[in-house]
Structure formats: structure tokens, C-alpha cells
Design a protein around this motif. Sequence first.
Motif, PDB file in Angstrom:
ATOM      1  N   UNK A 362       0.849  -1.189   0.000  1.00 37.23           N
ATOM      2  CA  UNK A 362       0.000   0.000   0.000  1.00 37.23           C
ATOM      3  C   UNK A 362       0.888   1.243   0.000  1.00 37.23           C
ATOM      4  N   UNK A 363       0.683   2.098  -0.975  1.00 33.52           N
ATOM      5  CA  UNK A 363       1.466   3.328  -1.104  1.00 33.52           C
ATOM      6  C   UNK A 363       0.517   4.517  -1.022  1.00 33.52           C
ATOM      7  N   UNK A 364       0.599   5.354   0.013  1.00 33.40           N
ATOM      8  CA  UNK A 364      -0.333   6.477   0.135  1.00 33.40           C
ATOM      9  C   UNK A 364      -0.339   7.382  -1.095  1.00 33.40           C
ATOM     10  N   UNK A 365       0.851   7.760  -1.551  1.00 35.16           N
ATOM     11  CA  UNK A 365       1.005   8.546  -2.768  1.00 35.16           C
ATOM     12  C   UNK A 365       1.679   7.674  -3.833  1.00 35.16           C
ATOM     13  N   UNK A 366       1.661   8.103  -5.074  1.00 30.53           N
ATOM     14  CA  UNK A 366       2.241   7.262  -6.137  1.00 30.53           C
ATOM     15  C   UNK A 366       3.761   7.173  -6.153  1.00 30.53           C
ATOM     16  N   UNK A 367       4.441   7.577  -5.079  1.00 32.83           N
ATOM     17  CA  UNK A 367       5.894   7.406  -5.035  1.00 32.83           C
ATOM     18  C   UNK A 367       6.404   6.883  -3.699  1.00 32.83           C
ATOM     19  N   UNK A 368       5.513   6.727  -2.712  1.00 30.59           N
ATOM     20  CA  UNK A 368       5.961   6.290  -1.382  1.00 30.59           C
ATOM     21  C   UNK A 368       6.532   4.881  -1.408  1.00 30.59           C
ATOM     22  N   UNK A 369       6.056   4.060  -2.335  1.00 35.42           N
ATOM     23  CA  UNK A 369       6.545   2.681  -2.394  1.00 35.42           C
ATOM     24  C   UNK A 369       8.039   2.629  -2.679  1.00 35.42           C
ATOM     25  N   UNK A 370       8.475   3.325  -3.718  1.00 37.94           N
ATOM     26  CA  UNK A 370       9.893   3.244  -4.083  1.00 37.94           C
ATOM     27  C   UNK A 370      10.754   4.116  -3.182  1.00 37.94           C
ATOM     28  N   UNK A 371      10.214   5.228  -2.677  1.00 36.62           N
ATOM     29  CA  UNK A 371      10.990   6.069  -1.766  1.00 36.62           C
ATOM     30  C   UNK A 371      11.299   5.320  -0.474  1.00 36.62           C
ATOM     31  N   UNK A 372      10.306   4.661   0.074  1.00 37.06           N
ATOM     32  CA  UNK A 372      10.435   4.104   1.420  1.00 37.06           C
ATOM     33  C   UNK A 372      10.850   2.644   1.454  1.00 37.06           C
ATOM     34  N   UNK A 373      10.499   1.864   0.427  1.00 37.17           N
ATOM     35  CA  UNK A 373      10.826   0.438   0.469  1.00 37.17           C
ATOM     36  C   UNK A 373      11.191  -0.089  -0.916  1.00 37.17           C
ATOM     37  N   UNK A 374      11.849   0.753  -1.700  1.00 38.90           N
ATOM     38  CA  UNK A 374      12.257   0.329  -3.040  1.00 38.90           C
ATOM     39  C   UNK A 374      13.182  -0.867  -3.026  1.00 38.90           C
ATOM     40  N   UNK A 375      14.076  -0.932  -2.028  1.00 42.03           N
ATOM     41  CA  UNK A 375      14.979  -2.073  -1.930  1.00 42.03           C
ATOM     42  C   UNK A 375      14.240  -3.352  -1.628  1.00 42.03           C
TER      43      UNK A 375
END
Length: 675
Positions: A362-375
Amino acid sequence: MVSTAASLPVSTHDDAALELPDGSHRERVPVLIFEHPAQMARQVARRIANLIEERQAVGKNVVLGLPTGSTPIGVYEELVRMHREQGLDFSNVITFNLDEYYPMKPDSLQSYHRFMHEHFFDHVNIPKENIHIPRGDLPREEVEAYCLQYEHAITKAGGLDLVLLGIGRSGHIGFNEPGSGPETRTRLVVLDEITRKDAASDFFGEENVPREAITMGVGTILDAREIILMATGEHKASIVRRAVEEEPNRRVTASFLQRHRDATFYVDRAAAGELTRIKTPWLVREVTWTPELAKRAVIWLSEKLGKAILHLEAADFYRNHLQGLVHAYGNVDDLCRQVFEDLRRRIRYPESLPRKERIIVFSPHPDDDVISMGGMLDKLVRNENEVTVAYMTNGSVAVFDADVRRMLRFVEMSLPALGFNDEAGREAFRKTKERYLRFLKNKKPGEVDLEPIQQLKAYIRYAEAVAAIEVMGLDERHARFLDMPFYKTGTVRKAPIGEADVQVVLELLREIRPSHVFVAGDLSDPHGTHRMCYRAIQLALERYNQPADLPDGEAKDAPQNGTASKGKKKEKAGPSRPAAERPLVWLYRGAWQEWEIDKTDIFIPLSKADLDRKIEAIFKHESQKDRAMFPGAYDEREFWERAKDRNRETAAALNRLGLPEFYAAEAFVTTYEMP
């Protein structure tokens, strides 16, 4: 031998403040700590309601000083509920609001007049003539006289019985910025840079935030008979500590509340996190040494002395007020080894991560996924998991108008290359484009976009999100754009989380039936979207795990054990979804803050190549690159820089403790029930 861990005595009443042992003597003003902001809001609302009823019983009015901002919204919602459902009568209430921007028309989107009516006044029966809000639409030459009149009106009403306050990250109360003293009264003030940065999201850019405001003075506030200051969130923890533990000073105007005879700070656990009795309680009182507290103390000592955990010796503990810990454990070497091994076991390599399982990110905004847990996302894909990335909001309000103009021109120029040679169709597009461009050219700061422009901005974010996950080996089939209803106001201020929002999340859970879900636990974003998305997921998971949500024949008593980290599970009476089918929740951070080492359940090491790939994915969010619309105060770094620095620092912190040296690392907290 470890001394027996006794639970902190917490009241069983749902809304009661968390009762902590002594150790608050560094606090110069009473502080009540609540587990959750909602509990705090209900308690404050009940105090106000009691005061209203007490005055009604003797035929007197009650005079309230009221704030704006996100913190008191829960109080206003509860008061409105009490009015509607319990008949709480506000006819004897007189209100004076703390402040208003200057200049500011009452009907402007950012006006505090509008805020108060939308959240409170329009829903209760306070007589119109009893409502007072500073005017931001006066000619400058009339402001000084108006401020004197505002003070006189407060005095004429009998003085303020209770003032409700928030606290800014600069420590201001009202708009009494650093430098304001206890002698100040209602006046026009120049806003601090930090205050304007914090307000930038409401005004769609710091350059649009008024430079002045009218505010009650510190002296006006201190004249009130009772004061309640509310604070929530990790981002307020540092300033709460300064306001509570430092001597009164003009750098933190909230510190002057220490001089009041009846002032109390109401804070949630996150906002209390930097208080000495919470962060390092062993410095102020005798403690019962639980394994969790012992671990935190050992990490603290290691960081303070700059010595690896396994290099610590008994003398280090004695010299730093930790003799009780030495006595509780007996053998310092064994204690340090236990803490070291506990941390080492939390480091997870790809082979110990989920493999070939169903996962929702679940990504609140369309970039939180890769910013916070991209690895982590990259490793989950490589482990052949069925990954669905669910973008909860469209992020449209964070797209600059210039990006829309650029995309419209790109589409127009691309039409022939794409085979659209119909002149009539191209002319229709040109007319539409020109209409949108005229709107954008004449748009006022904060004005709501036309709905088609909102959609164009959403599509820009969607396309960037797909491009980002393609770096990780996913494609558009793995992306879900939930477009949750609460977000679709066209403005920065969002609607409350409602049943429709919960249903959107619940339907996805029912469809995917994940064994793991990843959720943003980074709740200090300036616009509050992360916190609202978190709440929607929390409510949806509660339903998903209940018997009524199970297929026929599956509801049964189930064991509550599983693979969540120790101390994270909660016993729940009655039947629930079998543990094997309840998704493990992974809470990630990174955009605004990072998990502390002692709170982290799982560390994911990243190589330089891993981190480079993560940054490449973040770069795909071009509309957020170079200059994000809502970067938040204090931190001027781009989001890719924040992610890189935080991941590198997490690895460096582990290395300083004596653990393996990694290039970077991501941190996660795991649980079966979201706190």
C-alpha cells in the motif's frame, strides 16, 4: 537473571491517559500521555463539555479560546457528535479564535473563518453573535484598533475560561513566533520562516503563504483560567520536550505555559517520545528492566560512548546511571551479547524473505513505495512473489501546473506521429488545450483545478508510478490505482476517512487474499495523507480478520501465534481469521523519518547496486523531481536524497553498534494487528 517485567499501570478506560510511573520531575508542566490521538481528542472534548454543562447549571456562559490546524479537528468532531447524539447544548458558549492570516478574506480556502465553520460552528448551536474570529480582511490602518477591540471583547465576555492550543514546530502557540514574550497581546505579527514552510502545502507553495497574521498574544492566553495544549506525532516530539523540560524562554513561546496555574499538555505517545521519562527513563527514576527497555538502554549507551555493543564494559554502565541494569542482569557481557544477537537476527537476507507469496504494497502517494521500500520491493519481485502495488491516492494536488502545460503541448505535437491526422479532431484538441491553459494562467493560489485538469495531473502521477515499478521488474498489471474518495477534494485539506474508503481497501484484500501487506507507518507527512491511509487500512484489516468476513465454514477459534516478531501480537477473544491466513503487516518509513534501531523488527541490507536501482525508480517520478510541491519544513533535500541518506545512516548505525557493515539498509516493523 532479568528482573520480572511488570506492565506499566495503564487505565482500562478507553479514553484514559496513560499513567506512567514517577520520573516526570524534569517536566515543568503537567503532561498527560495518550496511546492514540483519538483517545486524547475524546478526553479534551469531554473536559470542554463538562465545563459547558457546569456553567449552564448555574446560568453562566463559558468563554473558549479555540485553535485551528489538524490537531484539534478530532476534538471538534467529538463535540459535534455529542451535540447531535447526546444533546450537548452550546447556546451558552462564547468563542474567541486564536488567529487568522493577514491579509485573508473570510471565504478563502485557507481562511480560519472557513475552517472553523466547516469543522465546527456550522454543526453546533453557538449563537452567531457569540463567535469571534480575528479578521484578516481589514485595511492595514485599522488593524491596531481592531486588535484592541478584540482584547476588550474578551474582557467584556468575562475572560477566557479555557484555551485550547496546538504547538508549532518552532514552539509557537497561536502565531506567537519565537521572540514573543508573556507581555504580548492581540496584534499583527510577522510569521517565522518555519511556520510559512509548514503552511506551504495549504497554499500550494511557500511563496503564496501570507507573511503576516493577527494573533492573540502570549499574555492574553496566560490570562485564561485553564489551558490545554495538544500535540500529536513524532514531528512534534522534540519541541514538546523543549517546551516542557527547558526553562521558560522566548525561543519556545509554549514554554511560558509553565508559569500558568492550570496548564496541561495532552500528547500522544509519539509526541511524547523525546521526553526524558519516555526516551531514557533510567535517568530520572528507578525502572523495571524489561528486555525491551534493557535493549534500548544498551543501544543508547553504545551510541553515546561511540563503542560497539560487544566492547562495552561494566564501568561504562556504572558511569552512566545504569547500575540498576547491571544489577538486574548480573553479567554485563551476557547482556551485551544478548542485545547484539537480537539485532543480528533481525537482519534478513533475500533467502529469508517471502517467496512465491501474495503481497500487497500500500502506497499512500504514487511514489511512497519506491521512496520508502524500493529495496524491499526489488527483492520481493526477485523472489517471485505475486506483488500488487496499491496506490491509495492519485497525488494530483502535488503536480505543478507547468507539468500539465508541458504534457498538453507534448500530446498536441505527438498527434501526427501517433496517426491522428483528422484535422477536425486536432482542432478540437487545440481548443480544449487552450481553454485549460487559460484556466491555469488565471488560476489563483490554492484554487481548485477543473476536474479534467485534476484527472490529467492524476494520470501524470500514474504513468510515473508504472515507470518506477518497471525498474523493479513489474509493469502496469501489478499497479492498482485505488483513487480513494477522501482524497478527491481538489485541495490539500481532505475529507475524513469514511465507509467508502474502507470498502475500497477491504475489497482489494478480499480479492488478493495476501499473506503480507506493506503499509506506510511514516505518519509525519505535512498533509496528513499517510495517517489517513493508515487508518483506512487499519479498519479494513480489522474487518478482514473477523469471522463475518471469512468464507462459509472458515470461522473458528484459531491460534494467535504466528511469525510476527515477539511482543507485537495481541490476544483477541473469540473466533477470527486463522493465523495462517491473517496477513503479516510490514510497516515501512523513509519519506519523512526512519524507524529507530531499537524499534526495528527487520533490517534489509542493500548493496550499492540495490540503492542505485532504488534511486533510479524514484527518479521516474519526474513531477516530484528537483522541486516537490510539498517537501515539508526543515528538510530541503529531494526525496531521493532523503531515502539515500536515511538508508545509508541506518546501515552506519548498525555498523557503529558492531554489526556487519552494509552499504545501506531499510528498516521495518512487523505486526499482525496494526497499532
